[in-house]
Design an enzyme around this catalytic site. Sequence first.
Site, PDB file in Angstrom:
ATOM      1  N   SER A 174       0.653   2.995  -8.976  1.00 12.39           N
ATOM      2  CA  SER A 174       2.117   3.051  -8.914  1.00 12.39           C
ATOM      3  C   SER A 174       2.692   1.900  -8.089  1.00 12.39           C
ATOM      4  O   SER A 174       3.833   1.494  -8.317  1.00 12.39           O
ATOM      5  CB  SER A 174       2.606   4.398  -8.403  1.00 12.39           C
ATOM      6  OG  SER A 174       2.139   4.647  -7.096  1.00 12.39           O
ATOM      7  N   SER A 177       0.844  -1.189   0.000  1.00 11.87           N
ATOM      8  CA  SER A 177       0.000   0.000   0.000  1.00 11.87           C
ATOM      9  C   SER A 177       0.878   1.236   0.000  1.00 11.87           C
ATOM     10  O   SER A 177       2.043   1.189   0.398  1.00 11.87           O
ATOM     11  CB  SER A 177      -0.898   0.008   1.244  1.00 11.87           C
ATOM     12  OG  SER A 177      -1.602   1.235   1.339  1.00 11.87           O
ATOM     13  N   HIS A 178       0.298   2.344  -0.386  1.00 11.75           N
ATOM     14  CA  HIS A 178       0.999   3.622  -0.322  1.00 11.75           C
ATOM     15  C   HIS A 178       1.134   4.111   1.113  1.00 11.75           C
ATOM     16  O   HIS A 178       1.865   5.056   1.382  1.00 11.75           O
ATOM     17  CB  HIS A 178       0.277   4.656  -1.170  1.00 11.75           C
ATOM     18  CG  HIS A 178       0.517   4.490  -2.626  1.00 11.75           C
ATOM     19  ND1 HIS A 178       0.054   3.417  -3.341  1.00 11.75           N
ATOM     20  CD2 HIS A 178       1.206   5.256  -3.497  1.00 11.75           C
ATOM     21  CE1 HIS A 178       0.440   3.528  -4.597  1.00 11.75           C
ATOM     22  NE2 HIS A 178       1.139   4.634  -4.720  1.00 11.75           N
ATOM     23  N   SER A 179       0.438   3.476   2.027  1.00  9.03           N
ATOM     24  CA  SER A 179       0.447   3.859   3.437  1.00  9.03           C
ATOM     25  C   SER A 179       0.851   2.662   4.288  1.00  9.03           C
ATOM     26  O   SER A 179       0.257   1.587   4.181  1.00  9.03           O
ATOM     27  CB  SER A 179      -0.957   4.322   3.841  1.00  9.03           C
ATOM     28  OG  SER A 179      -1.103   4.334   5.236  1.00  9.03           O
TER      29      SER A 179
END
Length: 136
Positions: free
Chosen positions: A77, A13-15
């Site tokens: 991304s 995840s981006h987080s």
Amino acid sequence: MSENKLVGIVLVSHSAQVAESVAELAKGLAGGATTVPVAPAGGTEGGGLGTSAELIAAAAASVDRGAGVAVLTDLGSAVLTVKALLAEGDELPDGTRLVDAPFVEGAVAAVVTAVTGADLDAVEAAAAEAYTYRKA
């Protein structure tokens, strides 16, 4: 069932918090599946939002038990980062596969399936099938 035969799962995840929370949720909904090697790979090395090839590679190595590694991602991304690692050929363990599945539902399905000792194809199919889950 031997823990060494289980498919590993990486949640990208981006987080960092999202990756960790989805890992916790998936393991919890799989009956506290502590035997399934699941690793979150969220955010950047500095703790910011984004994706990190290094964190993804480290997570994949940490869950590799020789039965394959299923990698699920949240956003575009993250997919590109995993595809780049796979293209390099030596950054991820043999048998690592990017799984096209919804992030939360797919992660739960993957962990629930992996805990049974299913192979990588079955784990991938279960995660991908989560696209068909209807909510209304």
